[in-house]
Scaffold this motif. Structure first.
Motif, PDB file in Angstrom:
ATOM      1  N   ILE A  78       0.837  -1.205   0.000  1.00  0.00           N
ATOM      2  CA  ILE A  78       0.000   0.000   0.000  1.00  0.00           C
ATOM      3  C   ILE A  78       0.868   1.249   0.000  1.00  0.00           C
ATOM      4  CG2 ILE A  78      -1.868   1.210   1.197  1.00  0.00           C
ATOM      5  CD1 ILE A  78      -2.584  -1.598   0.107  1.00  0.00           C
ATOM      6  N   VAL A  79       1.801   1.306   0.956  1.00  0.00           N
ATOM      7  CA  VAL A  79       2.749   2.423   1.068  1.00  0.00           C
ATOM      8  C   VAL A  79       4.142   1.819   1.267  1.00  0.00           C
ATOM      9  CG1 VAL A  79       3.406   4.467   2.377  1.00  0.00           C
ATOM     10  CG2 VAL A  79       0.991   3.880   2.163  1.00  0.00           C
ATOM     11  N   PRO A  80       5.097   2.130   0.407  1.00  0.00           N
ATOM     12  CA  PRO A  80       5.068   3.189  -0.603  1.00  0.00           C
ATOM     13  C   PRO A  80       4.669   2.734  -2.006  1.00  0.00           C
ATOM     14  CG  PRO A  80       7.294   2.411  -0.361  1.00  0.00           C
ATOM     15  CD  PRO A  80       6.468   1.587   0.603  1.00  0.00           C
ATOM     16  N   ILE A  81       4.621   1.402  -2.263  1.00  0.00           N
ATOM     17  CA  ILE A  81       4.484   0.937  -3.639  1.00  0.00           C
ATOM     18  C   ILE A  81       3.185   1.413  -4.288  1.00  0.00           C
ATOM     19  CG2 ILE A  81       4.399  -1.079  -5.142  1.00  0.00           C
ATOM     20  CD1 ILE A  81       6.025  -2.586  -2.996  1.00  0.00           C
ATOM     21  N   GLY A  82       2.061   1.129  -3.634  1.00  0.00           N
ATOM     22  CA  GLY A  82       0.777   1.511  -4.207  1.00  0.00           C
ATOM     23  C   GLY A  82       0.629   3.015  -4.348  1.00  0.00           C
ATOM     24  N   ALA A  83       1.062   3.747  -3.328  1.00  0.00           N
ATOM     25  CA  ALA A  83       0.951   5.208  -3.363  1.00  0.00           C
ATOM     26  C   ALA A  83       1.774   5.784  -4.509  1.00  0.00           C
ATOM     27  CB  ALA A  83       1.401   5.795  -2.030  1.00  0.00           C
ATOM     28  N   TYR A  84       2.992   5.256  -4.686  1.00  0.00           N
ATOM     29  CA  TYR A  84       3.827   5.751  -5.786  1.00  0.00           C
ATOM     30  C   TYR A  84       3.212   5.409  -7.144  1.00  0.00           C
ATOM     31  CZ  TYR A  84       7.522   6.256  -9.182  1.00  0.00           C
ATOM     32  OH  TYR A  84       8.227   6.619 -10.292  1.00  0.00           O
ATOM     33  N   MET A  85       2.683   4.194  -7.271  1.00  0.00           N
ATOM     34  CA  MET A  85       2.088   3.788  -8.541  1.00  0.00           C
ATOM     35  C   MET A  85       0.950   4.723  -8.940  1.00  0.00           C
ATOM     36  SD  MET A  85       0.194   0.216  -9.571  1.00  0.00           S
ATOM     37  CE  MET A  85      -1.096   0.516  -8.351  1.00  0.00           C
ATOM     38  N   LEU A  86       0.088   5.051  -7.997  1.00  0.00           N
ATOM     39  CA  LEU A  86      -1.026   5.950  -8.288  1.00  0.00           C
ATOM     40  C   LEU A  86      -0.517   7.337  -8.681  1.00  0.00           C
ATOM     41  CD1 LEU A  86      -3.595   5.003  -5.498  1.00  0.00           C
ATOM     42  CD2 LEU A  86      -3.498   4.209  -7.865  1.00  0.00           C
ATOM     43  N   ALA A  87       0.493   7.824  -7.966  1.00  0.00           N
ATOM     44  CA  ALA A  87       1.056   9.136  -8.287  1.00  0.00           C
ATOM     45  C   ALA A  87       1.732   9.109  -9.654  1.00  0.00           C
ATOM     46  CB  ALA A  87       2.048   9.562  -7.219  1.00  0.00           C
ATOM     47  N   HIS A  88       2.431   8.027  -9.954  1.00  0.00           N
ATOM     48  CA  HIS A  88       3.155   7.902 -11.223  1.00  0.00           C
ATOM     49  C   HIS A  88       2.192   7.874 -12.413  1.00  0.00           C
ATOM     50  CE1 HIS A  88       6.323   6.908 -13.972  1.00  0.00           C
ATOM     51  NE2 HIS A  88       5.788   5.733 -14.283  1.00  0.00           N
ATOM     52  N   ILE A  89       1.099   7.129 -12.263  1.00  0.00           N
ATOM     53  CA  ILE A  89       0.142   7.003 -13.372  1.00  0.00           C
ATOM     54  C   ILE A  89      -0.753   8.224 -13.478  1.00  0.00           C
ATOM     55  CG2 ILE A  89      -1.803   5.681 -14.303  1.00  0.00           C
ATOM     56  CD1 ILE A  89      -0.607   3.195 -12.955  1.00  0.00           C
ATOM     57  N   PHE A  90      -1.376   8.588 -12.347  1.00  0.00           N
ATOM     58  CA  PHE A  90      -2.464   9.559 -12.399  1.00  0.00           C
ATOM     59  C   PHE A  90      -2.045  10.991 -12.086  1.00  0.00           C
ATOM     60  CE2 PHE A  90      -4.386   5.399 -11.559  1.00  0.00           C
ATOM     61  CZ  PHE A  90      -5.231   5.322 -12.653  1.00  0.00           C
ATOM     62  N   PHE A  91      -0.764  11.191 -11.777  1.00  0.00           N
ATOM     63  CA  PHE A  91      -0.254  12.550 -11.641  1.00  0.00           C
ATOM     64  C   PHE A  91       0.833  12.812 -12.681  1.00  0.00           C
ATOM     65  CE2 PHE A  91       2.949  15.498  -9.850  1.00  0.00           C
ATOM     66  CZ  PHE A  91       2.180  16.664  -9.921  1.00  0.00           C
ATOM     67  N   GLU A  92       1.918  12.057 -12.600  1.00  0.00           N
ATOM     68  CA  GLU A  92       3.037  12.287 -13.509  1.00  0.00           C
ATOM     69  C   GLU A  92       2.638  12.055 -14.972  1.00  0.00           C
ATOM     70  OE1 GLU A  92       6.199   9.804 -12.163  1.00  0.00           O
ATOM     71  OE2 GLU A  92       6.547  10.961 -10.329  1.00  0.00           O
ATOM     72  N   ASN A  93       2.171  10.842 -15.280  1.00  0.00           N
ATOM     73  CA  ASN A  93       1.849  10.524 -16.672  1.00  0.00           C
ATOM     74  C   ASN A  93       0.565  11.175 -17.145  1.00  0.00           C
ATOM     75  OD1 ASN A  93       4.009   8.671 -17.635  1.00  0.00           O
ATOM     76  ND2 ASN A  93       3.354   7.472 -15.879  1.00  0.00           N
ATOM     77  N   ALA A  94      -0.274  11.604 -16.227  1.00  0.00           N
ATOM     78  CA  ALA A  94      -1.523  12.264 -16.623  1.00  0.00           C
ATOM     79  C   ALA A  94      -1.269  13.611 -17.291  1.00  0.00           C
ATOM     80  CB  ALA A  94      -2.435  12.444 -15.411  1.00  0.00           C
ATOM     81  N   PHE A  95      -0.042  14.144 -17.176  1.00  0.00           N
ATOM     82  CA  PHE A  95       0.287  15.387 -17.872  1.00  0.00           C
ATOM     83  C   PHE A  95       0.144  15.237 -19.385  1.00  0.00           C
ATOM     84  CE2 PHE A  95       1.937  16.775 -13.834  1.00  0.00           C
ATOM     85  CZ  PHE A  95       1.893  18.163 -13.892  1.00  0.00           C
ATOM     86  N   VAL A 122      -9.738   1.994 -16.262  1.00  0.00           N
ATOM     87  CA  VAL A 122     -10.213   2.780 -17.402  1.00  0.00           C
ATOM     88  C   VAL A 122      -9.376   4.052 -17.548  1.00  0.00           C
ATOM     89  CG1 VAL A 122     -12.138   4.147 -18.291  1.00  0.00           C
ATOM     90  CG2 VAL A 122     -12.564   1.873 -17.348  1.00  0.00           C
ATOM     91  N   GLY A 123      -9.128   4.729 -16.438  1.00  0.00           N
ATOM     92  CA  GLY A 123      -8.329   5.946 -16.477  1.00  0.00           C
ATOM     93  C   GLY A 123      -6.909   5.694 -16.942  1.00  0.00           C
ATOM     94  N   ALA A 124      -6.296   4.609 -16.469  1.00  0.00           N
ATOM     95  CA  ALA A 124      -4.912   4.298 -16.832  1.00  0.00           C
ATOM     96  C   ALA A 124      -4.790   3.967 -18.316  1.00  0.00           C
ATOM     97  CB  ALA A 124      -4.403   3.133 -15.989  1.00  0.00           C
ATOM     98  N   VAL A 125      -5.735   3.196 -18.841  1.00  0.00           N
ATOM     99  CA  VAL A 125      -5.695   2.854 -20.268  1.00  0.00           C
ATOM    100  C   VAL A 125      -5.879   4.113 -21.117  1.00  0.00           C
ATOM    101  CG1 VAL A 125      -6.863   1.585 -22.119  1.00  0.00           C
ATOM    102  CG2 VAL A 125      -6.461   0.479 -19.912  1.00  0.00           C
ATOM    103  N   ALA A 126      -6.730   5.027 -20.664  1.00  0.00           N
ATOM    104  CA  ALA A 126      -6.928   6.288 -21.385  1.00  0.00           C
ATOM    105  C   ALA A 126      -5.632   7.098 -21.420  1.00  0.00           C
ATOM    106  CB  ALA A 126      -8.041   7.095 -20.727  1.00  0.00           C
TER     107      ALA A 126
END
Length: 221
Positions: free
Chosen positions: A32-49, A211-215
């Motif tokens: 959950i922390v840190p792996i899951g938290a980082y994964m969510l940040a990496h996909i939905f914050f960093e790559n969401a740019f 769905v969000g990650a594939v988008a």
């Protein structure tokens, strides 16, 4: 003499149980922390740019590149890669002793999710290992510039796109279903009703995140 042997054997058994107790919970929390938290940040914050366009993504990447490499590398090793390595290795230990066909021990749905949790962990591990090798290690040791052009070249290939989708979806499922098992492991859900509610919420979260990650991946093409 027999009593001493039994007592000693009992002490060894207790020590092993205590060690397993600690390792199991450490395995659970690192997922959950840190792996899951980082994964969510990496996909939905960093790559969401990338949703703002290639130039916006490159602007973010350029900003991250301003962090001194020794600091960035040391942080990733201690905060991310060490926990991932432990979580993966202990996960393989758990999987080695697991019966993935144990439909007689659980309800069918729980048995299926149990098996999928193990399989998705293997798929996610392979994907993360390749992703780290092909991008992060190449960045650190070969000066590879991770920008929109690079990711567009990779994800425009149907085979690589499918590989990324499979790996990201597997990682998200492993994380979301892991939230359900985390709550059980840490005693946060005790009753069957609370466990069922958390399980449904976790699967619903997985659907939304997948769905969000594939988008986001598709936006790189």
């Amino acid at each position: 003499m027999a009593i001493e042997t039994t007592a000693t054997g009992g002490a060894v058994s207790i020590d092993r149980d205590r060690l397993h107790f600690v390792l199991r919970r450490l395995h659970s929390i690192t997922g959950i922390v840190p792996i899951g938290a980082y994964m969510l940040a990496h996909i939905f914050f960093e790559n969401a740019f990338i949703l703002g366009g290639g130039a916006k993504f490159d602007q973010f990447v350029h900003g991250m590149a301003q962090i001194p490499i020794p600091i960035l590398l040391a942080t990733e090793i201690t905060v991310l890669w060490a926990p991932i390595l432990y979580h993966a290795l202990y996960g393989f230990v758990v999987m080695a002793g697991a019966d993935l066909g144990t439909a007689t021990h659980f309800a069918y749905r729980n048995s299926l999710l149990y098996a999928l949790q193990r399989v998705s962990g293997v798929v996610a591990f392979v994907f993360i290992a390749w992703h780290a090798y092909s991008l992060r290690l190449s960045f650190y040791f070969h000066g590879l510039e991770i920008n929109y052009a690079l990711m567009n070249g990779i994800l425009s290939n149907p085979g690589w796109f499918a590989f990324y989708v499979l790996g990201v979806v597997a990682a998200l499922f492993h994380f979301c279903n892991g939230l359900f098992t985390f709550c059980i492991t840490w005693g946060l859900t005790v009753s069957e009703r609370s466990q069922a509610l958390v399980q449904r919420a976790a699967l619903g979260l997985f659907g939304v995140l997948a769905v969000g990650a594939v988008a986001i991946l598709a936006a790189f093409r």
